[in-house]
Write a protein that holds these residues in place. Structure first.
Motif, PDB file in Angstrom:
ATOM      1  N   UNK A 102       0.801  -1.216   0.000  1.00  0.00           N
ATOM      2  CA  UNK A 102       0.000   0.000   0.000  1.00  0.00           C
ATOM      3  C   UNK A 102       0.834   1.266   0.000  1.00  0.00           C
ATOM      4  N   UNK A 103       1.932   1.249   0.757  1.00  0.00           N
ATOM      5  CA  UNK A 103       2.818   2.408   0.835  1.00  0.00           C
ATOM      6  C   UNK A 103       3.422   2.724  -0.542  1.00  0.00           C
ATOM      7  N   UNK A 104       3.765   1.682  -1.291  1.00  0.00           N
ATOM      8  CA  UNK A 104       4.346   1.873  -2.622  1.00  0.00           C
ATOM      9  C   UNK A 104       3.336   2.442  -3.607  1.00  0.00           C
ATOM     10  N   UNK A 105       2.110   1.986  -3.528  1.00  0.00           N
ATOM     11  CA  UNK A 105       1.063   2.477  -4.428  1.00  0.00           C
ATOM     12  C   UNK A 105       0.804   3.960  -4.167  1.00  0.00           C
TER      13      UNK A 105
ATOM     14  N   UNK B 272       4.652   4.336 -13.848  1.00  0.00           N
ATOM     15  CA  UNK B 272       5.393   3.602 -14.887  1.00  0.00           C
ATOM     16  C   UNK B 272       6.847   3.398 -14.489  1.00  0.00           C
ATOM     17  N   UNK B 273       7.491   4.457 -13.995  1.00  0.00           N
ATOM     18  CA  UNK B 273       8.892   4.337 -13.565  1.00  0.00           C
ATOM     19  C   UNK B 273       9.029   3.354 -12.419  1.00  0.00           C
ATOM     20  N   UNK B 274       8.091   3.383 -11.498  1.00  0.00           N
ATOM     21  CA  UNK B 274       8.125   2.468 -10.358  1.00  0.00           C
ATOM     22  C   UNK B 274       7.958   1.026 -10.821  1.00  0.00           C
ATOM     23  N   UNK B 275       7.050   0.810 -11.752  1.00  0.00           N
ATOM     24  CA  UNK B 275       6.844  -0.531 -12.286  1.00  0.00           C
ATOM     25  C   UNK B 275       8.111  -1.055 -12.961  1.00  0.00           C
ATOM     26  N   UNK B 276       8.739  -0.219 -13.765  1.00  0.00           N
ATOM     27  CA  UNK B 276       9.977  -0.629 -14.436  1.00  0.00           C
ATOM     28  C   UNK B 276      11.069  -0.915 -13.420  1.00  0.00           C
ATOM     29  N   UNK B 277      11.177  -0.062 -12.406  1.00  0.00           N
ATOM     30  CA  UNK B 277      12.193  -0.256 -11.370  1.00  0.00           C
ATOM     31  C   UNK B 277      11.969  -1.567 -10.611  1.00  0.00           C
ATOM     32  N   UNK B 278      10.712  -1.835 -10.241  1.00  0.00           N
ATOM     33  CA  UNK B 278      10.390  -3.080  -9.535  1.00  0.00           C
ATOM     34  C   UNK B 278      10.683  -4.298 -10.419  1.00  0.00           C
TER      35      UNK B 278
ATOM     36  N   UNK C  40      10.329  -6.114  -3.994  1.00  0.00           N
ATOM     37  CA  UNK C  40      11.208  -4.963  -3.780  1.00  0.00           C
ATOM     38  C   UNK C  40      10.379  -3.728  -3.464  1.00  0.00           C
ATOM     39  N   UNK C  41      10.759  -3.004  -2.428  1.00  0.00           N
ATOM     40  CA  UNK C  41      10.016  -1.820  -1.992  1.00  0.00           C
ATOM     41  C   UNK C  41      10.644  -0.576  -2.614  1.00  0.00           C
ATOM     42  N   UNK C  42       9.945   0.055  -3.525  1.00  0.00           N
ATOM     43  CA  UNK C  42      10.489   1.204  -4.237  1.00  0.00           C
ATOM     44  C   UNK C  42      10.627   2.437  -3.350  1.00  0.00           C
ATOM     45  N   UNK C  43       9.967   2.473  -2.225  1.00  0.00           N
ATOM     46  CA  UNK C  43      10.055   3.639  -1.351  1.00  0.00           C
ATOM     47  C   UNK C  43      11.353   3.659  -0.553  1.00  0.00           C
ATOM     48  N   UNK C  44      12.089   2.578  -0.548  1.00  0.00           N
ATOM     49  CA  UNK C  44      13.357   2.516   0.184  1.00  0.00           C
ATOM     50  C   UNK C  44      14.334   3.552  -0.366  1.00  0.00           C
TER      51      UNK C  44
END
Length: 78
Positions: free
Chosen positions: A39-42, A52-58, A70-74
Protein backbone atom coordinates in the motif's frame (compact mmCIF):
# COMPACT_ATOMS: atom_id res chain seq x y z
CA UNK A 1 -0.98 -40.84 17.14
CA UNK A 2 -0.18 -37.50 18.70
CA UNK A 3 -2.89 -34.86 18.92
CA UNK A 4 -1.72 -31.27 18.83
CA UNK A 5 -3.65 -28.30 20.06
CA UNK A 6 -4.65 -25.94 17.24
CA UNK A 7 -3.37 -22.41 17.63
CA UNK A 8 -5.66 -19.51 16.77
CA UNK A 9 -4.15 -16.36 15.31
CA UNK A 10 -5.25 -12.77 15.78
CA UNK A 11 -6.32 -10.95 12.59
CA UNK A 12 -2.99 -9.08 12.52
CA UNK A 13 -0.97 -12.29 12.89
CA UNK A 14 -3.06 -13.97 10.21
CA UNK A 15 -2.44 -11.13 7.73
CA UNK A 16 1.31 -11.32 8.41
CA UNK A 17 1.26 -15.07 7.73
CA UNK A 18 -0.70 -14.56 4.50
CA UNK A 19 1.72 -11.88 3.33
CA UNK A 20 4.72 -14.08 4.08
CA UNK A 21 3.09 -16.97 2.22
CA UNK A 22 2.38 -14.79 -0.83
CA UNK A 23 5.98 -13.59 -0.95
CA UNK A 24 7.32 -17.13 -0.64
CA UNK A 25 5.04 -18.42 -3.39
CA UNK A 26 5.85 -15.50 -5.70
CA UNK A 27 9.57 -16.25 -5.37
CA UNK A 28 9.01 -19.74 -6.79
CA UNK A 29 7.36 -18.48 -9.99
CA UNK A 30 9.69 -18.67 -12.95
CA UNK A 31 10.02 -16.65 -15.08
CA UNK A 32 9.24 -13.79 -12.77
CA UNK A 33 5.81 -12.59 -13.85
CA UNK A 34 4.49 -11.49 -10.46
CA UNK A 35 5.35 -8.20 -8.79
CA UNK A 36 4.06 -7.59 -5.28
CA UNK A 37 3.04 -4.05 -4.38
CA UNK A 38 2.45 -2.75 -0.86
CA UNK A 39 0.00 0.00 0.00
CA UNK A 40 2.82 2.41 0.83
CA UNK A 41 4.35 1.87 -2.62
CA UNK A 42 1.06 2.48 -4.43
CA UNK A 43 0.47 5.73 -2.55
CA UNK A 44 4.07 6.82 -3.20
CA UNK A 45 3.76 6.11 -6.94
CA UNK A 46 0.44 7.93 -7.27
CA UNK A 47 1.55 10.98 -5.31
CA UNK A 48 4.75 11.31 -7.33
CA UNK A 49 3.05 10.45 -10.64
CA UNK A 50 5.71 7.80 -11.20
CA UNK A 51 3.69 4.61 -11.63
CA UNK A 52 5.39 3.60 -14.89
CA UNK A 53 8.89 4.34 -13.57
CA UNK A 54 8.12 2.47 -10.36
CA UNK A 55 6.84 -0.53 -12.29
CA UNK A 56 9.98 -0.63 -14.44
CA UNK A 57 12.19 -0.26 -11.37
CA UNK A 58 10.39 -3.08 -9.54
CA UNK A 59 10.54 -5.32 -12.61
CA UNK A 60 14.28 -4.71 -13.16
CA UNK A 61 15.02 -5.47 -9.53
CA UNK A 62 12.89 -8.62 -9.75
CA UNK A 63 14.74 -9.86 -12.85
CA UNK A 64 18.21 -9.02 -11.49
CA UNK A 65 17.78 -10.31 -7.95
CA UNK A 66 14.73 -12.59 -8.14
CA UNK A 67 12.80 -10.68 -5.49
CA UNK A 68 9.21 -9.84 -6.47
CA UNK A 69 8.62 -7.74 -3.35
CA UNK A 70 11.21 -4.96 -3.78
CA UNK A 71 10.02 -1.82 -1.99
CA UNK A 72 10.49 1.20 -4.24
CA UNK A 73 10.05 3.64 -1.35
CA UNK A 74 13.36 2.52 0.18
CA UNK A 75 15.31 4.63 -2.30
CA UNK A 76 13.15 7.67 -1.55
CA UNK A 77 14.04 7.45 2.16
CA UNK A 78 17.82 7.48 1.57
Amino acid sequence: MQITKQRYYSPEEYLELEEASAITLARFVSPQTILLWGGEEIIYSLRNKSTSRSLIKKYRYCIEYGLPDYNITVEAKI
